[in-house]
Design an enzyme around this catalytic site. Structure first.
Site, short mmCIF file in Angstrom:
data_model
loop_
_atom_site.label_atom_id
_atom_site.label_comp_id
_atom_site.label_asym_id
_atom_site.label_seq_id
_atom_site.Cartn_x
_atom_site.Cartn_y
_atom_site.Cartn_z
CE LYS A 1 59.50 25.15 23.75
NZ LYS A 1 60.30 25.85 24.74
NE ARG B 1 47.61 28.73 47.96
CZ ARG B 1 47.59 28.78 46.64
NH1 ARG B 1 47.34 29.92 46.04
NH2 ARG B 1 47.79 27.71 45.92
#
Ligand code: PNS
Length: 164
Positions: A41, A92
Site C-alpha cells: 500500500k 540503463r
C-alpha cells in the site's frame, strides 16, 4: 521453447521499455510482459493495473509473440506458475546495477530454475525513466519523444480528468 518474462511496474510504459520488449521478442519464442499488480500500500501508481496492461497491449500489438499479463506476490513464484525460466530486465546505467544485482540473486535463491538476463535499451532511451516521464508530464512538459502513443494518450487523459 524459450519463454521469457519481462516484469515491471510500467507506470507508465516508456520507449525504453518498448525497446527492451522488441529486443526480447527477437531473442525468445515467447515474451510475457508481467505488470506488477500492487506490491504494497506504500507504493501508489498513477495508472491502475488494467490501464497499464491496456497501454502495453496497444504498444506491443505488432509483436506476435508478446503477451501482457499481471502478477502479484513474488516474481519467483510467478515464474513457476508460468513455467518460464528467463527473467528479462532492462539495464540503463551503473546506477541500476546494484539494485538489479541484488534482485537477481534473491530471485535465484527463491527460484533456482529462473535465470535473469539483462538487455540494454538503445542509447537514446538510456536516460528515460517512468518517474521522470511522470514528473515532466505533471508539469505540462512534452513527453511525446519518450513514450509510445498509447502512453501519451493515457497521460493526456489523466491530466485532463484531473483538471476537469
Ligand atoms: O519496474 P520496476 O519497478 O523496476 O519493477 C520491479 C519488479 C516488479 C520487477 C520487482 O519489484 C518485483 O519483482 N516485485 C515482485 C516481488 C518480488 O519478487 N521481489 C523480488 C524478490 S525480493
Amino acid at each position: 521453447m524459450m519463454h521469457a518474462v519481462y516484469p515491471g511496474s510500467f507506470d507508465p510504459f516508456t520507449n525504453g521499455h518498448l525497446d527492451v520488449v522488441r529486443r526480447a521478442s527477437r531473442l525468445f519464442d515467447k515474451v510475457t510482459v508481467a505488470v506488477l499488480y500492487n506490491p504494497d500500500k506504500l507504493k501508489s501508481f498513477m495508472f491502475s493495473v488494467g490501464e497499464r496492461m491496456q497501454i502495453i497491449s496497444e504498444a506491443v500489438a505488432d509483436l506476435e509473440n508478446v503477451e501482457v499479463d499481471t502478477f502479484d506476490g513474488l516474481l519467483a513464484d510467478y515464474m513457476r506458475h508460468k513455467g518460464a525460466r528467463i527473467i528479462v530486465k532492462g539495464l540503463r546505467a551503473v546506477s541500476d546495477y546494484e539494485y538489479e544485482l541484488q534482485m537477481a540473486h534473491l530471485n535465484r535463491q527463491l527460484n533456482p530454475d529462473a535465470e535473469t538476463l539483462f538487455i540494454m535499451a538503445a542509447t537514446r532511451w538510456s536516460f528515460i525513466s517512468s518517474s521522470m516521464v511522470k514528473e515532466i508530464a505533471r508539469h505540462g512538459g512534452d513527453v511525446s519523444r519518450f513514450v509510445p502513443e498509447p502512453t501519451l494518450r493515457a497521460l493526456r487523459a489523466h491530466y485532463e480528468n484531473r483538471e476537469g
